[in-house]
Design an enzyme around this catalytic site. Structure first.
Site, PDB file in Angstrom:
ATOM      1  N   LYS A  27       0.818  -1.216   0.000  1.00  0.00           N
ATOM      2  CA  LYS A  27       0.000   0.000   0.000  1.00  0.00           C
ATOM      3  C   LYS A  27       0.846   1.258   0.000  1.00  0.00           C
ATOM      4  O   LYS A  27       0.472   2.264  -0.594  1.00  0.00           O
ATOM      5  CB  LYS A  27      -0.946   0.019   1.212  1.00  0.00           C
ATOM      6  CG  LYS A  27      -2.129  -0.908   1.038  1.00  0.00           C
ATOM      7  CD  LYS A  27      -3.277  -0.500   1.950  1.00  0.00           C
ATOM      8  CE  LYS A  27      -4.487  -1.388   1.732  1.00  0.00           C
ATOM      9  NZ  LYS A  27      -5.527  -1.171   2.734  1.00  0.00           N
ATOM     10  N   LYS A  39      -7.480  -8.714  -7.908  1.00  0.00           N
ATOM     11  CA  LYS A  39      -8.665  -8.865  -7.070  1.00  0.00           C
ATOM     12  C   LYS A  39      -9.737  -7.836  -7.475  1.00  0.00           C
ATOM     13  O   LYS A  39      -9.394  -6.701  -7.788  1.00  0.00           O
ATOM     14  CB  LYS A  39      -8.223  -8.613  -5.621  1.00  0.00           C
ATOM     15  CG  LYS A  39      -9.154  -9.140  -4.560  1.00  0.00           C
ATOM     16  CD  LYS A  39      -8.483  -9.025  -3.189  1.00  0.00           C
ATOM     17  CE  LYS A  39      -9.511  -8.689  -2.128  1.00  0.00           C
ATOM     18  NZ  LYS A  39      -8.937  -8.569  -0.788  1.00  0.00           N
ATOM     19  N   LYS A  95     -13.090  -2.233  -4.866  1.00  0.00           N
ATOM     20  CA  LYS A  95     -13.879  -1.007  -4.903  1.00  0.00           C
ATOM     21  C   LYS A  95     -13.012   0.180  -5.288  1.00  0.00           C
ATOM     22  O   LYS A  95     -13.533   1.225  -5.652  1.00  0.00           O
ATOM     23  CB  LYS A  95     -14.555  -0.779  -3.553  1.00  0.00           C
ATOM     24  CG  LYS A  95     -13.627  -0.818  -2.356  1.00  0.00           C
ATOM     25  CD  LYS A  95     -14.407  -1.015  -1.054  1.00  0.00           C
ATOM     26  CE  LYS A  95     -13.481  -1.399   0.090  1.00  0.00           C
ATOM     27  NZ  LYS A  95     -14.166  -2.024   1.210  1.00  0.00           N
TER      28      LYS A  95
END
Ligand code: TRP
Length: 349
Positions: free
Chosen positions: A127, A210, A213
């Site tokens: 991240k 994956k 959202k």
């Protein structure tokens, strides 16, 4: 005490198995959240265990969230849970920030976890990427707060995706070090309940990523709020290869997009993948895609409709989450108090 101040009777029925899981309200919900997590959460609610489900808003703000949007997303995730079958009278459903014990135990665990352990967390590395100097300190200590979420309820089982496995191992390490440092057996060593690859829903545009959202392309995902036409259009446009569908699971091996669509079908139909292939093996995608989209519409459109209905009345969602937070605190607050005692925090009599 007013009715609304009381914890729902069944929420903590004292089963020996206690399930805890969380979802970040950092965006809307996708079919991936539904098949990979929420559907399973509903099943566990019906088993003989206490179930506690949390919108982890304190985790969400480890990366920037627009305040208005965070509130909306928290309500939307709550609506998604309820519309999918989480019953606030059977499960405790709440948002993390309404139970301050999470942050309090999180701090204690920040003092238990070692820098060396935290430096090995791969999700942080992914991240933060090249931006390491400029991400929040919260993003780095995220896993200690997650350990607090779980251990604050002495949860025994934590259903999560494969990507959270390392965080659960850290939770076990934190519990073990705390117990060892303070010569206690207060915190249980939690069992991970890792979801299999079959329930891992991938992007409709790239079968190796994956479904997320946060993907910039809306066509890459089915949102739980998508209507029937949108669902059908997205499956029609979903990436595939040129071959017919195989009749054996082995035949999906190097075909990530085909595998993803078959897995989605199997999960929606509650069927083993091989049984799906027994039915559709040899067919073209042009035939399979409409079957898939019909099934997805049949299963998901009613949930989307119910979410929409719930979202029309935010006050009702807030009321439900308030009751959930009070029920959660009833469990969390004595556990935090005991932890403070063990650590040696002075309490006035
Ligand atoms: N980190 C989890 C995720 O991104 C969310 C989460 C926060 C969680 N706290 C938790 C999951 C506690 C399970 C238990 O998916």
């Amino acid at each position: 005490m007013a009715q609304a101040d009381q914890a729902p009777a069944q929420a903590n029925a004292g089963f020996t198995k206690r399930v805890f899981s969380g979802i970040q309200p950092s965006g809307g919900l996708t079919l991936g959240n539904y098949l990979g997590a929420i559907k399973r959460f509903v099943e566990m609610q019906e088993d003989d265990c206490d179930t506690i489900y949390c919108m982890v808003d304190l985790h969400a703000i480890t990366t920037w969230q627009e305040p208005d949007q965070l509130i909306r997303n928290t309500r939307e995730v709550a609506a998604g849970f309820i519309a999918s079958g989480i019953d606030p009278a059977k499960s405790i459903l709440f948002n993390q920030s309404q139970v301050p014990e999470h942050a309090q135990l999180g701090w204690i665990f920040t003092c238990v976890a070692r820098m060396g352990w935290m430096n090995r967390m791969t999700q942080f590395k992914d991240k933060a990427g090249k931006n390491r100097e400029n991400v929040s300190v919260g993003l780095f200590s995220y896993p200690t707060l997650m350990a607090a979420d779980i251990l604050l309820y002495h949860a025994t089982h934590v259903p999560v995706g494969e990507d959270q496995k390392q965080h659960l191992e850290l939770t076990r390490d934190i519990a073990a070090k705390f117990n060892n440092d303070f010569k206690t057996d207060f915190f249980p060593i939690t069992e991970p309940v890792i979801e299999g690859a079959a329930t891992r829903v991938m992007s409709l545009r790239d079968g190796s990523k994956k479904m997320s959202k946060s993907d910039p392309s809306d066509a890459s995902r089915i949102n739980m709020t998508d209507d029937a036409d949108t669902i059908a259009r997205k499956f029609r446009k979903a990436k595939t290869d040129a071959d017919a569908l195989p009749s054996e699971v082995d035949g999906l091996e190097d075909r990530p997009e085909a595998r993803n669509l078959v897995n989605i079908y199997a999960a929606l139909a509650d069927m083993p993948v091989q049984s799906v292939l027994d039915e559709i093996g040899g067919r073209q995608f042009s035939e399979f895609k409409p079957m898939l989209s019909d099934l997805a519409v049949a299963k998901m459109a009613p949930i989307a409709g119910e979410m929409d209905r719930l979202m029309q009345d935010p006050g009702e969602i807030d009321r439900i989450l308030g009751i959930g937070a009070r029920a959660a605190r009833e469990i969390a607050s004595p556990i935090l108090a005991k932890t403070y005692d063990i650590v040696g925090m002075l309490r006035s009599a």
